[in-house]
Design a protein around this motif. Structure first.
Motif, PDB file in Angstrom:
ATOM      1  N   UNK A  32       0.834  -1.210   0.000  1.00 45.32           N
ATOM      2  CA  UNK A  32       0.000   0.000   0.000  1.00 45.32           C
ATOM      3  C   UNK A  32       0.867   1.258   0.000  1.00 45.32           C
ATOM      4  N   UNK A  33       1.918   1.268   0.836  1.00 47.88           N
ATOM      5  CA  UNK A  33       2.816   2.430   0.867  1.00 47.88           C
ATOM      6  C   UNK A  33       3.590   2.568  -0.452  1.00 47.88           C
ATOM      7  N   UNK A  34       3.882   1.449  -1.105  1.00 44.19           N
ATOM      8  CA  UNK A  34       4.508   1.501  -2.426  1.00 44.19           C
ATOM      9  C   UNK A  34       3.616   2.235  -3.409  1.00 44.19           C
ATOM     10  N   UNK A  35       2.322   1.901  -3.411  1.00 47.58           N
ATOM     11  CA  UNK A  35       1.388   2.575  -4.312  1.00 47.58           C
ATOM     12  C   UNK A  35       1.193   4.037  -3.943  1.00 47.58           C
ATOM     13  N   UNK A  36       1.401   4.355  -2.646  1.00 46.39           N
ATOM     14  CA  UNK A  36       1.332   5.758  -2.199  1.00 46.39           C
ATOM     15  C   UNK A  36       2.647   6.502  -2.431  1.00 46.39           C
ATOM     16  N   UNK A  37       3.652   5.773  -2.990  1.00 42.71           N
ATOM     17  CA  UNK A  37       4.980   6.334  -3.266  1.00 42.71           C
ATOM     18  C   UNK A  37       5.692   6.811  -2.001  1.00 42.71           C
ATOM     19  N   UNK A  38       5.543   6.034  -0.933  1.00 41.93           N
ATOM     20  CA  UNK A  38       6.231   6.311   0.327  1.00 41.93           C
ATOM     21  C   UNK A  38       7.274   5.209   0.527  1.00 41.93           C
ATOM     22  N   UNK A  39       8.476   5.470   0.029  1.00 42.05           N
ATOM     23  CA  UNK A  39       9.479   4.408  -0.039  1.00 42.05           C
ATOM     24  C   UNK A  39       9.980   3.962   1.331  1.00 42.05           C
ATOM     25  N   UNK A  40      10.189   4.905   2.267  1.00 44.19           N
ATOM     26  CA  UNK A  40      10.724   4.542   3.580  1.00 44.19           C
ATOM     27  C   UNK A  40       9.745   3.633   4.319  1.00 44.19           C
ATOM     28  N   UNK A  51       7.297   1.900   3.030  1.00 40.97           N
ATOM     29  CA  UNK A  51       7.106   0.659   2.281  1.00 40.97           C
ATOM     30  C   UNK A  51       8.210  -0.346   2.600  1.00 40.97           C
ATOM     31  N   UNK A  52       9.463   0.092   2.542  1.00 40.03           N
ATOM     32  CA  UNK A  52      10.582  -0.813   2.818  1.00 40.03           C
ATOM     33  C   UNK A  52      10.547  -1.322   4.259  1.00 40.03           C
ATOM     34  N   UNK A  53      10.180  -0.462   5.190  1.00 38.35           N
ATOM     35  CA  UNK A  53      10.128  -0.872   6.598  1.00 38.35           C
ATOM     36  C   UNK A  53       9.194  -2.070   6.771  1.00 38.35           C
ATOM     37  N   UNK A  54       8.004  -1.999   6.200  1.00 40.25           N
ATOM     38  CA  UNK A  54       7.025  -3.066   6.392  1.00 40.25           C
ATOM     39  C   UNK A  54       7.363  -4.294   5.549  1.00 40.25           C
ATOM     40  N   UNK A  55       7.854  -4.100   4.347  1.00 37.31           N
ATOM     41  CA  UNK A  55       8.217  -5.244   3.507  1.00 37.31           C
ATOM     42  C   UNK A  55       9.389  -6.023   4.101  1.00 37.31           C
ATOM     43  N   UNK A  56      10.360  -5.309   4.661  1.00 32.67           N
ATOM     44  CA  UNK A  56      11.510  -5.990   5.265  1.00 32.67           C
ATOM     45  C   UNK A  56      11.114  -6.727   6.544  1.00 32.67           C
ATOM     46  N   UNK A  57      10.156  -6.186   7.292  1.00 37.49           N
ATOM     47  CA  UNK A  57       9.665  -6.891   8.475  1.00 37.49           C
ATOM     48  C   UNK A  57       8.928  -8.169   8.068  1.00 37.49           C
ATOM     49  N   UNK A  58       8.114  -8.076   7.004  1.00 32.71           N
ATOM     50  CA  UNK A  58       7.426  -9.268   6.489  1.00 32.71           C
ATOM     51  C   UNK A  58       8.441 -10.303   6.020  1.00 32.71           C
ATOM     52  N   UNK A  59       9.493  -9.842   5.355  1.00 38.08           N
ATOM     53  CA  UNK A  59      10.548 -10.742   4.880  1.00 38.08           C
ATOM     54  C   UNK A  59      11.206 -11.466   6.046  1.00 38.08           C
ATOM     55  N   UNK A  60      11.529 -10.734   7.103  1.00 40.29           N
ATOM     56  CA  UNK A  60      12.199 -11.333   8.268  1.00 40.29           C
ATOM     57  C   UNK A  60      11.325 -12.415   8.903  1.00 40.29           C
ATOM     58  N   UNK A  61      10.048 -12.136   9.083  1.00 41.06           N
ATOM     59  CA  UNK A  61       9.136 -13.110   9.707  1.00 41.06           C
ATOM     60  C   UNK A  61       9.023 -14.359   8.842  1.00 41.06           C
ATOM     61  N   UNK A  62       8.829 -14.156   7.544  1.00 38.52           N
ATOM     62  CA  UNK A  62       8.631 -15.299   6.647  1.00 38.52           C
ATOM     63  C   UNK A  62       9.892 -16.146   6.533  1.00 38.52           C
ATOM     64  N   UNK A  63      11.048 -15.513   6.515  1.00 43.05           N
ATOM     65  CA  UNK A  63      12.287 -16.284   6.463  1.00 43.05           C
ATOM     66  C   UNK A  63      12.444 -17.151   7.714  1.00 43.05           C
ATOM     67  N   UNK A  64      12.110 -16.605   8.870  1.00 44.90           N
ATOM     68  CA  UNK A  64      12.295 -17.342  10.123  1.00 44.90           C
ATOM     69  C   UNK A  64      11.313 -18.502  10.253  1.00 44.90           C
ATOM     70  N   UNK A  65      10.110 -18.359   9.689  1.00 51.01           N
ATOM     71  CA  UNK A  65       9.090 -19.397   9.840  1.00 51.01           C
ATOM     72  C   UNK A  65       8.991 -20.336   8.643  1.00 51.01           C
ATOM     73  N   UNK A  66       9.223 -19.810   7.438  1.00 55.02           N
ATOM     74  CA  UNK A  66       8.985 -20.589   6.223  1.00 55.02           C
ATOM     75  C   UNK A  66      10.269 -21.058   5.545  1.00 55.02           C
ATOM     76  N   UNK A  67      11.399 -20.452   5.905  1.00 56.71           N
ATOM     77  CA  UNK A  67      12.658 -20.798   5.250  1.00 56.71           C
ATOM     78  C   UNK A  67      13.001 -19.812   4.151  1.00 56.71           C
ATOM     79  N   UNK A  89      12.870  -0.246  -4.960  1.00 54.91           N
ATOM     80  CA  UNK A  89      14.201   0.288  -5.281  1.00 54.91           C
ATOM     81  C   UNK A  89      14.279   0.838  -6.712  1.00 54.91           C
ATOM     82  N   UNK A  90      13.636   0.169  -7.698  1.00 56.83           N
ATOM     83  CA  UNK A  90      13.749   0.714  -9.056  1.00 56.83           C
ATOM     84  C   UNK A  90      12.712   1.802  -9.321  1.00 56.83           C
ATOM     85  N   UNK A  91      11.522   1.653  -8.743  1.00 53.10           N
ATOM     86  CA  UNK A  91      10.425   2.552  -9.059  1.00 53.10           C
ATOM     87  C   UNK A  91      10.469   3.846  -8.258  1.00 53.10           C
TER      88      UNK A  91
END
Length: 328
Positions: free
Chosen positions: A153-161, A163-179, A196-198
Protein backbone atom coordinates in the motif's frame (compact mmCIF):
# COMPACT_ATOMS: atom_id res chain seq x y z
CA UNK A 1 -26.99 -35.79 4.65
CA UNK A 2 -27.83 -37.16 8.12
CA UNK A 3 -25.00 -39.68 8.41
CA UNK A 4 -21.26 -39.67 8.93
CA UNK A 5 -19.59 -41.84 6.27
CA UNK A 6 -16.71 -44.01 7.51
CA UNK A 7 -14.88 -47.12 6.34
CA UNK A 8 -13.59 -50.33 7.88
CA UNK A 9 -10.52 -50.12 5.62
CA UNK A 10 -7.64 -47.97 6.84
CA UNK A 11 -6.08 -48.00 3.35
CA UNK A 12 -9.32 -46.57 1.92
CA UNK A 13 -9.30 -43.81 4.53
CA UNK A 14 -5.68 -43.06 3.71
CA UNK A 15 -6.53 -42.81 0.00
CA UNK A 16 -9.11 -40.14 0.76
CA UNK A 17 -6.92 -38.17 3.15
CA UNK A 18 -3.99 -38.22 0.70
CA UNK A 19 -6.17 -36.61 -1.97
CA UNK A 20 -5.84 -33.31 -0.10
CA UNK A 21 -2.67 -31.28 -0.06
CA UNK A 22 -1.09 -30.48 3.29
CA UNK A 23 -0.61 -26.72 3.65
CA UNK A 24 0.13 -24.18 6.36
CA UNK A 25 -3.63 -23.94 6.98
CA UNK A 26 -4.74 -27.55 6.35
CA UNK A 27 -3.54 -30.68 8.13
CA UNK A 28 -4.40 -34.30 7.28
CA UNK A 29 -6.39 -36.13 9.95
CA UNK A 30 -7.78 -39.66 10.28
CA UNK A 31 -10.31 -40.64 12.94
CA UNK A 32 -9.88 -44.19 14.22
CA UNK A 33 -13.34 -45.00 15.62
CA UNK A 34 -13.95 -47.87 18.00
CA UNK A 35 -17.55 -49.13 18.27
CA UNK A 36 -18.81 -51.57 20.88
CA UNK A 37 -21.98 -53.12 19.37
CA UNK A 38 -23.18 -54.17 22.83
CA UNK A 39 -23.61 -50.56 23.92
CA UNK A 40 -26.71 -48.47 23.23
CA UNK A 41 -25.23 -45.89 20.87
CA UNK A 42 -26.45 -43.70 18.02
CA UNK A 43 -27.50 -45.82 15.07
CA UNK A 44 -24.79 -47.10 12.74
CA UNK A 45 -24.88 -49.57 9.86
CA UNK A 46 -22.52 -51.46 7.59
CA UNK A 47 -23.81 -50.74 4.04
CA UNK A 48 -21.08 -52.57 2.14
CA UNK A 49 -23.61 -54.83 0.41
CA UNK A 50 -25.86 -51.90 -0.61
CA UNK A 51 -23.25 -49.29 -1.47
CA UNK A 52 -22.40 -48.45 -5.07
CA UNK A 53 -18.77 -48.41 -3.90
CA UNK A 54 -18.66 -51.87 -2.35
CA UNK A 55 -14.89 -51.96 -2.02
CA UNK A 56 -14.96 -49.01 0.38
CA UNK A 57 -16.43 -51.16 3.23
CA UNK A 58 -18.61 -48.19 4.20
CA UNK A 59 -20.20 -47.76 7.63
CA UNK A 60 -22.67 -44.94 8.26
CA UNK A 61 -23.00 -43.35 11.70
CA UNK A 62 -25.96 -41.10 12.53
CA UNK A 63 -25.05 -37.46 13.06
CA UNK A 64 -25.29 -36.24 16.62
CA UNK A 65 -23.31 -39.19 17.92
CA UNK A 66 -21.03 -38.45 20.85
CA UNK A 67 -17.45 -39.72 20.75
CA UNK A 68 -15.03 -40.19 23.62
CA UNK A 69 -11.55 -38.98 22.61
CA UNK A 70 -8.89 -41.45 23.69
CA UNK A 71 -5.79 -40.05 22.05
CA UNK A 72 -4.63 -37.51 19.47
CA UNK A 73 -1.14 -37.73 18.05
CA UNK A 74 0.85 -36.94 14.92
CA UNK A 75 2.18 -39.80 12.81
CA UNK A 76 5.39 -38.27 11.46
CA UNK A 77 6.05 -41.24 9.17
CA UNK A 78 2.75 -40.88 7.28
CA UNK A 79 2.52 -37.11 7.71
CA UNK A 80 -0.98 -37.24 9.20
CA UNK A 81 -2.71 -36.71 12.55
CA UNK A 82 -4.54 -39.62 14.20
CA UNK A 83 -7.52 -39.11 16.51
CA UNK A 84 -8.49 -42.34 18.33
CA UNK A 85 -12.09 -42.11 19.52
CA UNK A 86 -14.85 -44.45 20.63
CA UNK A 87 -18.57 -44.16 19.96
CA UNK A 88 -20.13 -43.31 23.31
CA UNK A 89 -23.20 -44.93 24.80
CA UNK A 90 -26.42 -42.94 24.81
CA UNK A 91 -26.66 -43.82 28.51
CA UNK A 92 -23.31 -42.20 29.33
CA UNK A 93 -24.83 -39.19 31.10
CA UNK A 94 -21.53 -38.34 32.78
CA UNK A 95 -19.88 -37.90 29.38
CA UNK A 96 -22.81 -35.78 28.20
CA UNK A 97 -22.47 -33.54 31.23
CA UNK A 98 -18.71 -33.20 30.66
CA UNK A 99 -19.32 -32.45 26.97
CA UNK A 100 -21.90 -29.79 27.84
CA UNK A 101 -19.55 -28.23 30.40
CA UNK A 102 -16.56 -28.23 28.02
CA UNK A 103 -18.66 -26.88 25.14
CA UNK A 104 -19.81 -23.94 27.27
CA UNK A 105 -16.27 -23.33 28.49
CA UNK A 106 -14.49 -23.74 25.16
CA UNK A 107 -17.30 -22.31 22.98
CA UNK A 108 -18.19 -23.57 19.51
CA UNK A 109 -14.95 -22.44 17.91
CA UNK A 110 -13.03 -25.15 16.08
CA UNK A 111 -9.64 -23.49 16.08
CA UNK A 112 -6.25 -24.39 17.51
CA UNK A 113 -7.07 -22.73 20.81
CA UNK A 114 -10.12 -24.93 21.38
CA UNK A 115 -8.14 -28.03 20.34
CA UNK A 116 -5.34 -27.07 22.73
CA UNK A 117 -7.81 -26.68 25.59
CA UNK A 118 -9.30 -30.09 24.86
CA UNK A 119 -5.85 -31.70 24.79
CA UNK A 120 -4.99 -30.13 28.14
CA UNK A 121 -8.26 -31.45 29.59
CA UNK A 122 -7.32 -34.89 28.20
CA UNK A 123 -3.97 -34.78 29.99
CA UNK A 124 -1.92 -34.45 26.79
CA UNK A 125 0.09 -31.26 27.40
CA UNK A 126 2.77 -32.22 24.84
CA UNK A 127 0.20 -32.29 22.03
CA UNK A 128 -1.35 -29.08 23.38
CA UNK A 129 2.09 -27.47 23.22
CA UNK A 130 2.29 -28.34 19.50
CA UNK A 131 -1.11 -26.70 18.95
CA UNK A 132 -0.16 -23.50 20.72
CA UNK A 133 3.24 -23.30 19.04
CA UNK A 134 1.52 -23.63 15.68
CA UNK A 135 -1.01 -21.01 16.80
CA UNK A 136 1.88 -18.64 17.55
CA UNK A 137 3.44 -19.35 14.15
CA UNK A 138 0.13 -18.73 12.38
CA UNK A 139 -0.35 -15.45 14.23
CA UNK A 140 3.15 -14.36 13.18
CA UNK A 141 2.39 -15.35 9.57
CA UNK A 142 -0.81 -13.29 9.77
CA UNK A 143 1.32 -10.41 11.04
CA UNK A 144 3.66 -10.93 8.07
CA UNK A 145 0.68 -10.71 5.68
CA UNK A 146 -0.36 -7.45 7.32
CA UNK A 147 3.20 -6.08 7.12
CA UNK A 148 3.42 -7.08 3.46
CA UNK A 149 0.04 -5.53 2.68
CA UNK A 150 1.07 -2.27 4.32
CA UNK A 151 4.33 -2.31 2.40
CA UNK A 152 2.51 -2.72 -0.93
CA UNK A 153 0.00 0.00 0.00
CA UNK A 154 2.82 2.43 0.87
CA UNK A 155 4.51 1.50 -2.43
CA UNK A 156 1.39 2.57 -4.31
CA UNK A 157 1.33 5.76 -2.20
CA UNK A 158 4.98 6.33 -3.27
CA UNK A 159 6.23 6.31 0.33
CA UNK A 160 9.48 4.41 -0.04
CA UNK A 161 10.72 4.54 3.58
CA UNK A 162 7.47 3.25 5.04
CA UNK A 163 7.11 0.66 2.28
CA UNK A 164 10.58 -0.81 2.82
CA UNK A 165 10.13 -0.87 6.60
CA UNK A 166 7.03 -3.07 6.39
CA UNK A 167 8.22 -5.24 3.51
CA UNK A 168 11.51 -5.99 5.26
CA UNK A 169 9.66 -6.89 8.48
CA UNK A 170 7.43 -9.27 6.49
CA UNK A 171 10.55 -10.74 4.88
CA UNK A 172 12.20 -11.33 8.27
CA UNK A 173 9.14 -13.11 9.71
CA UNK A 174 8.63 -15.30 6.65
CA UNK A 175 12.29 -16.28 6.46
CA UNK A 176 12.30 -17.34 10.12
CA UNK A 177 9.09 -19.40 9.84
CA UNK A 178 8.98 -20.59 6.22
CA UNK A 179 12.66 -20.80 5.25
CA UNK A 180 14.75 -18.93 2.71
CA UNK A 181 13.22 -20.53 -0.40
CA UNK A 182 9.48 -20.16 0.25
CA UNK A 183 7.42 -18.38 -2.41
CA UNK A 184 6.12 -15.85 0.13
CA UNK A 185 9.76 -14.91 0.83
CA UNK A 186 10.22 -14.45 -2.91
CA UNK A 187 7.17 -12.18 -2.99
CA UNK A 188 8.79 -9.90 -0.40
CA UNK A 189 12.00 -9.73 -2.44
CA UNK A 190 9.96 -8.84 -5.53
CA UNK A 191 8.21 -5.88 -3.92
CA UNK A 192 11.41 -4.67 -2.23
CA UNK A 193 12.99 -4.72 -5.68
CA UNK A 194 10.09 -2.70 -7.10
CA UNK A 195 10.51 -0.06 -4.38
CA UNK A 196 14.20 0.29 -5.28
CA UNK A 197 13.75 0.71 -9.06
CA UNK A 198 10.43 2.55 -9.06
CA UNK A 199 10.80 4.93 -6.11
CA UNK A 200 14.51 5.12 -5.33
CA UNK A 201 16.24 4.69 -8.70
CA UNK A 202 18.57 2.29 -6.90
CA UNK A 203 18.98 -0.22 -9.70
CA UNK A 204 21.70 -2.32 -8.08
CA UNK A 205 19.46 -3.04 -5.08
CA UNK A 206 16.50 -3.55 -7.39
CA UNK A 207 18.35 -6.19 -9.42
CA UNK A 208 19.68 -7.88 -6.29
CA UNK A 209 16.20 -8.32 -4.80
CA UNK A 210 14.43 -9.15 -8.05
CA UNK A 211 17.01 -11.82 -8.89
CA UNK A 212 16.56 -13.30 -5.40
CA UNK A 213 12.83 -13.42 -6.11
CA UNK A 214 13.50 -14.98 -9.51
CA UNK A 215 15.78 -17.64 -8.04
CA UNK A 216 13.08 -18.66 -5.56
CA UNK A 217 10.26 -18.58 -8.11
CA UNK A 218 12.09 -20.58 -10.77
CA UNK A 219 13.06 -23.38 -8.36
CA UNK A 220 9.77 -25.24 -7.79
CA UNK A 221 8.17 -27.39 -10.48
CA UNK A 222 5.61 -26.44 -11.56
CA UNK A 223 6.33 -22.76 -11.07
CA UNK A 224 3.73 -20.11 -10.33
CA UNK A 225 3.96 -18.78 -13.86
CA UNK A 226 1.96 -15.61 -13.25
CA UNK A 227 4.26 -14.54 -10.40
CA UNK A 228 7.24 -15.45 -12.56
CA UNK A 229 5.93 -13.15 -15.30
CA UNK A 230 5.62 -10.30 -12.77
CA UNK A 231 9.26 -10.70 -11.79
CA UNK A 232 10.35 -10.77 -15.46
CA UNK A 233 8.33 -7.60 -16.07
CA UNK A 234 9.97 -5.77 -13.16
CA UNK A 235 13.44 -6.88 -14.24
CA UNK A 236 12.60 -5.52 -17.69
CA UNK A 237 11.51 -2.20 -16.18
CA UNK A 238 14.73 -1.97 -14.17
CA UNK A 239 16.94 -2.65 -17.21
CA UNK A 240 14.97 -0.07 -19.22
CA UNK A 241 15.74 2.55 -16.54
CA UNK A 242 19.41 1.53 -16.83
CA UNK A 243 19.17 1.91 -20.65
CA UNK A 244 20.11 -1.74 -21.13
CA UNK A 245 17.43 -2.14 -23.76
CA UNK A 246 18.36 -5.59 -25.06
CA UNK A 247 17.99 -7.12 -21.61
CA UNK A 248 14.79 -5.18 -21.05
CA UNK A 249 13.35 -6.48 -24.32
CA UNK A 250 14.32 -10.04 -23.45
CA UNK A 251 12.55 -9.96 -20.08
CA UNK A 252 9.48 -8.17 -21.46
CA UNK A 253 9.12 -10.90 -24.08
CA UNK A 254 9.50 -13.61 -21.44
CA UNK A 255 6.73 -12.01 -19.39
CA UNK A 256 4.49 -11.66 -22.46
CA UNK A 257 5.03 -15.26 -23.56
CA UNK A 258 4.04 -16.59 -20.13
CA UNK A 259 0.95 -14.39 -19.96
CA UNK A 260 -0.19 -15.33 -23.45
CA UNK A 261 0.17 -19.02 -22.58
CA UNK A 262 -1.51 -18.98 -19.17
CA UNK A 263 -4.02 -16.10 -19.24
CA UNK A 264 -7.15 -15.33 -21.31
CA UNK A 265 -6.36 -13.42 -24.50
CA UNK A 266 -8.08 -10.24 -23.22
CA UNK A 267 -6.46 -10.25 -19.77
CA UNK A 268 -5.26 -6.82 -18.55
CA UNK A 269 -1.78 -8.20 -17.80
CA UNK A 270 -1.35 -9.01 -21.50
CA UNK A 271 -2.44 -5.48 -22.33
CA UNK A 272 0.14 -4.28 -19.81
CA UNK A 273 2.88 -6.29 -21.50
CA UNK A 274 1.97 -4.84 -24.89
CA UNK A 275 2.03 -1.32 -23.43
CA UNK A 276 5.43 -1.94 -21.79
CA UNK A 277 6.86 -3.16 -25.11
CA UNK A 278 5.42 -0.11 -26.83
CA UNK A 279 7.14 2.20 -24.36
CA UNK A 280 10.42 0.30 -24.74
CA UNK A 281 10.37 0.51 -28.55
CA UNK A 282 9.46 4.20 -28.35
CA UNK A 283 12.48 4.78 -26.07
CA UNK A 284 14.86 3.27 -28.61
CA UNK A 285 13.26 5.15 -31.52
CA UNK A 286 11.49 2.22 -33.21
CA UNK A 287 8.20 4.08 -33.55
CA UNK A 288 6.47 1.68 -35.95
CA UNK A 289 6.98 -1.26 -33.54
CA UNK A 290 5.92 0.93 -30.61
CA UNK A 291 2.70 1.90 -32.41
CA UNK A 292 1.94 -1.75 -33.15
CA UNK A 293 2.18 -2.73 -29.46
CA UNK A 294 0.29 0.33 -28.23
CA UNK A 295 -2.57 -0.52 -30.57
CA UNK A 296 -2.60 -4.16 -29.37
CA UNK A 297 -2.78 -2.89 -25.79
CA UNK A 298 -5.58 -0.46 -26.62
CA UNK A 299 -7.60 -3.18 -28.39
CA UNK A 300 -7.69 -5.21 -25.17
CA UNK A 301 -8.25 -2.36 -22.73
CA UNK A 302 -11.21 -1.03 -24.74
CA UNK A 303 -12.87 -4.45 -24.44
CA UNK A 304 -12.49 -4.82 -20.68
CA UNK A 305 -12.38 -1.24 -19.31
CA UNK A 306 -14.66 1.81 -19.57
CA UNK A 307 -13.49 4.53 -21.99
CA UNK A 308 -12.75 6.89 -19.08
CA UNK A 309 -10.36 4.46 -17.37
CA UNK A 310 -6.83 5.82 -16.90
CA UNK A 311 -5.24 2.86 -18.71
CA UNK A 312 -7.37 3.48 -21.81
CA UNK A 313 -6.69 7.23 -21.76
CA UNK A 314 -2.96 6.68 -21.19
CA UNK A 315 -2.63 4.33 -24.16
CA UNK A 316 -4.71 6.61 -26.40
CA UNK A 317 -2.42 9.51 -25.48
CA UNK A 318 0.67 7.39 -26.16
CA UNK A 319 -0.66 6.58 -29.63
CA UNK A 320 -1.52 10.23 -30.40
CA UNK A 321 1.94 11.45 -29.37
CA UNK A 322 3.63 8.65 -31.28
CA UNK A 323 1.71 9.42 -34.47
CA UNK A 324 2.86 13.05 -34.20
CA UNK A 325 6.47 11.82 -34.02
CA UNK A 326 5.92 9.61 -37.07
CA UNK A 327 4.49 12.55 -39.05
CA UNK A 328 7.35 14.89 -38.21
Amino acid sequence: NSFLSTTRSRSTALEFVLLNQKTDDVQKLIFEIEINPRLQTKAFADITQMSFFGKENEILIMLGALFRIKEIYENDKEGIWIARVSLASEDDYQLKEIFSYMKNRIDDDTDLDSLGKILIQMGQPEQAEKCYRRMLDESRLALARAESGLGIAYLDCRKDVESLKHLEEALHIRQSLLGQDHRDVGECYKYIGIVHWFLRNDYDQALFNLKKALEIQEAPVPSDFISLAEIYSNLAATYKRMKQYDLSLDYHNKALNIRQKHLPSNHPDIAGSYNNLGRLYESIGNYSAALEYYEKSLEITRKILPPTHEDVIRTENNICQLKKKLNE
